[in-house]
Design an enzyme around this catalytic site. Structure first.
Site, short mmCIF file in Angstrom:
data_model
loop_
_atom_site.label_atom_id
_atom_site.label_comp_id
_atom_site.label_asym_id
_atom_site.label_seq_id
_atom_site.Cartn_x
_atom_site.Cartn_y
_atom_site.Cartn_z
N GLU A 188 9.38 -15.09 21.65
CA GLU A 188 9.75 -14.67 20.30
C GLU A 188 9.54 -15.85 19.35
OE1 GLU A 188 14.07 -14.43 19.49
OE2 GLU A 188 14.28 -14.40 21.67
N CYS B 148 14.98 -12.10 23.72
CA CYS B 148 15.03 -12.82 25.01
C CYS B 148 14.70 -11.96 26.21
CB CYS B 148 16.43 -13.40 25.23
SG CYS B 148 16.98 -14.47 23.93
N HIS C 40 21.18 -13.93 31.47
CA HIS C 40 20.61 -14.60 30.31
C HIS C 40 21.71 -15.51 29.76
CE1 HIS C 40 19.01 -15.60 26.49
NE2 HIS C 40 19.89 -14.87 25.83
P1 HMG Z 1 31.63 -20.79 16.47
O1 HMG Z 1 32.26 -20.02 15.38
O2 HMG Z 1 31.15 -22.15 16.11
O3 HMG Z 1 32.55 -21.00 17.70
O4 HMG Z 1 30.40 -19.92 17.02
P2 HMG Z 1 34.01 -20.42 18.04
O5 HMG Z 1 34.98 -20.84 17.01
O6 HMG Z 1 33.91 -18.96 18.38
O7 HMG Z 1 34.29 -21.24 19.35
C1 HMG Z 1 33.50 -21.05 20.49
C2 HMG Z 1 34.42 -21.13 21.70
O8 HMG Z 1 34.91 -22.49 21.80
C3 HMG Z 1 35.67 -20.26 21.62
O9 HMG Z 1 35.93 -19.78 22.92
C4 HMG Z 1 36.76 -21.23 21.23
O10 HMG Z 1 38.06 -20.84 21.63
C5 HMG Z 1 36.31 -22.47 21.98
P3 HMG Z 1 35.87 -18.21 23.23
O11 HMG Z 1 36.83 -17.54 22.30
O12 HMG Z 1 34.46 -17.78 22.93
O13 HMG Z 1 36.22 -18.11 24.67
N1 HMG Z 1 36.85 -23.73 21.46
C6 HMG Z 1 37.30 -24.72 22.24
N2 HMG Z 1 37.38 -24.85 23.59
C7 HMG Z 1 37.87 -26.02 24.09
N3 HMG Z 1 38.29 -27.04 23.30
C8 HMG Z 1 38.24 -26.95 21.96
C9 HMG Z 1 37.73 -25.75 21.37
N4 HMG Z 1 37.51 -25.34 20.11
C10 HMG Z 1 36.97 -24.10 20.18
N5 HMG Z 1 38.65 -27.97 21.21
C11 HMG Z 1 28.71 -18.93 18.40
C12 HMG Z 1 29.97 -19.79 18.37
C13 HMG Z 1 28.26 -18.74 19.85
C14 HMG Z 1 29.02 -17.56 17.77
C15 HMG Z 1 27.59 -19.65 17.60
O14 HMG Z 1 27.25 -20.87 18.23
C16 HMG Z 1 26.33 -18.82 17.43
O15 HMG Z 1 26.23 -18.03 16.51
N6 HMG Z 1 25.30 -18.99 18.34
C17 HMG Z 1 24.07 -18.23 18.28
C18 HMG Z 1 24.23 -16.78 18.72
C19 HMG Z 1 24.39 -16.61 20.20
O16 HMG Z 1 24.11 -17.50 20.99
N7 HMG Z 1 24.79 -15.40 20.63
C20 HMG Z 1 24.94 -15.09 22.04
C21 HMG Z 1 24.79 -13.61 22.35
S1 HMG Z 1 23.28 -12.95 21.68
C22 HMG Z 1 22.05 -13.43 22.82
O17 HMG Z 1 22.35 -13.85 23.89
C23 HMG Z 1 20.64 -13.33 22.38
C24 HMG Z 1 19.99 -14.62 21.93
O18 HMG Z 1 19.70 -15.44 23.06
C25 HMG Z 1 18.72 -14.34 21.12
C26 HMG Z 1 17.66 -13.40 21.69
O19 HMG Z 1 17.91 -12.43 22.38
O20 HMG Z 1 16.50 -13.66 21.34
C27 HMG Z 1 20.90 -15.44 21.02
#
Ligand code: HMG
Length: 387
Positions: A79, A111, A233
């Site tokens: 992609e 993906c 994935h």
């Molecule tokens: P965010 O808002 O920065 O993070 O976004 P958050 O506030 O949700 O925190 C993440 C986790 O860290 C949470 O845990 C927190 O509690 C924890 P969870 O609730 O998820 O279990 N946390 C801590 N843990 C330990 N110590 C601490 C601490 N502070 C917080 N001090 C997000 C995170 C993944 C949403 C962001 O990085 C993002 O948008 N990433 C890109 C999208 C993505 O990867 N999506 C995955 C599913 S879609 C997919 O897989 C397809 C893809 O590969 C593309 C394709 O298909 O081509 C993306």
């Protein structure tokens, strides 16, 4: 007929960023990245690597002259394509020295496309038992500096040789899939970086897993105890861990403990590379093969493929007798350990230095130790070199 993965190779560039350094620069608690996201390092893609050069570097590691003679189809899943018209696979035909009697196609569904490519290869070999197919998933995951998605970037290429009587994994005819038109993650034409509804995407990924895994169990009659390892994935490793938790909910404690232990082997390399979109699931499979000590022929491996937009699929494969002879224990860890650590400032410079829509610019390829490099553009024509 037994058809599946005969060989698997992987490439990621020689540069990385430590997640503790990124956390400090972005004023985040390092444990958010290390534990909350589950990433310790991230691959950084220099301007001299793109999906085609990375794919060439991955495929080059596994192919012999005899394989190249038998391969009559190259399916290039990405992609992060570099041309709206010409397929990445046709560059590989020349770069890797394939014969001209070969079909070359680029495939896209976020993906997921490498999984579709494997099944298309399976069908092709069922009709042409002496053929071999090269399947590659290569991507460069970019969300932008200082975005929420930044910590989930990465990149690399997984190359697989699909054949009859495969030596690693026999793919079973048991897939279940689920497609739905959703806007969780996308990259409009002209955008260099993905747009994403982050939290929503994480929920869609898990919902799709439930759909396909429930349907898989109903279709095959296999419950979780039939699996010896599950690969996912891995957009970041914590997301796969959440899917694993769903899969083992209510399972016999020994089964749950075994699958959880194997998941640590599955996620080991992704934890040090980050997302690589199409290749991610298969990097997890390679990581399992190279790091687990207790795998045996006949064991069933479950594979969950997800591509935003969105498509989910679950299928399984059985490890083939002698599969361990095709694998070098922890070999890729040595490659990862030899990478060069960048400062955040250096990473940002590299991130902003890639060629976008330029007519002519040649790059300094001497600083890139890889065998195949992207050397620049001349009159909008991409220049790839084998060093
Ligand atoms: P965010 O808002 O920065 O993070 O976004 P958050 O506030 O949700 O925190 C993440 C986790 O860290 C949470 O845990 C927190 O509690 C924890 P969870 O609730 O998820 O279990 N946390 C801590 N843990 C330990 N110590 C601490 C601490 N502070 C917080 N001090 C997000 C995170 C993944 C949403 C962001 O990085 C993002 O948008 N990433 C890109 C999208 C993505 O990867 N999506 C995955 C599913 S879609 C997919 O897989 C397809 C893809 O590969 C593309 C394709 O298909 O081509 C993306």
């Amino acid at each position: 007929m037994n058809i599946g993965i005969d060989k698997i190779g992987f490439f990621t560039p020689h540069l990385y960023l430590d997640m503790k350094d990124l956390a400090q620069a972005r004023n985040e608690d390092p444990n958010k990245y290390l534990i909350g996201i589950g990433q310790s390092k991230m691959a950084v893609i220099p301007p001299t690597q793109d999906v085609i050069s990375m794919a060439a570097n991955a495929a080059d590691q596994i192919l012999t002259a005899e394989d190249k003679e038998k391969i009559d189809m190259i399916l290039f899943a990405t992609e992060s394509g570099v041309d709206n018209s010409k397929s990445g696979a046709v560059y590989l035909q020349r770069l890797l020295g394939f014969k001209n009697q070969v079909r070359v196609v680029e495939m896209k569904q976020a993906c997921y496309a490498a999984t579709a490519a494997i099944h298309f290869a399976h069908g092709h070999i069922a009709m042409n038992p002496d053929s071999k197919v090269l399947v590659i998933g290569a991507d460069n995951a970019r969300y932008g500096l200082k975005t929420k998605g930044e910590v989930t970037q990465g990149g690399g290429a997984a190359a697989m040789l699909i054949s009859r009587n495969p030596r690693i994994l026999s793919i079973q005819d048991d897939a279940t899939f689920w497609a739905e038109d959703v806007m969780d993650f996308w990259r409009p034409l002209g955008h260099d970086e993905a747009l994403v509804d982050g939290k929503y995407s994480t929920n869609v990924y898990l919902d799709f897993f439930k759909h396909v895994f429930d349907e898989y169990q109903a279709k095959t009659g296999f419950d979780i105890s039939k699996f010896d390892a599950l690969c996912f994935h891995l957009p970041y490793t914590k997301e796969g861990y959440k899917a694993l938790k769903i899969a083992i909910e209510g399972a016999d404690p020994t089964v749950a403990a075994n699958l959880t232990r194997e998941f640590e082997n599955v996620r080991k390399y992704s934890n040090q590379i980050g997302n690589l979109y199409t290749g991610s699931l298969y990097l997890g499979f390679l990581s399992l093969l190279e790091n687990a000590n207790d795998l045996k022929a006949g064991m069933r491996i479950g594979l969950y493929s997800y591509g935003s937009g969105a498509q989910g699929e679950f299928y399984s494969g059985l490890l083939r007798p002698g599969f361990e002879k095709q694998i070098k224990h922890q070999a890729f860890q040595n490659v990862l350990d030899a990478r060069q650590r960048l400062t955040v400032e250096e990473y940002e410079k590299v991130y902003n230095s890639r060629i976008k829509d330029e007519k002519t610019r040649m790059l300094d390829i001497e600083s890139d130790p890889a065998k195949y490099v992207f050397a620049g553009v001349k009159d909008y024509q991409r220049q790839y070199l084998r060093k």
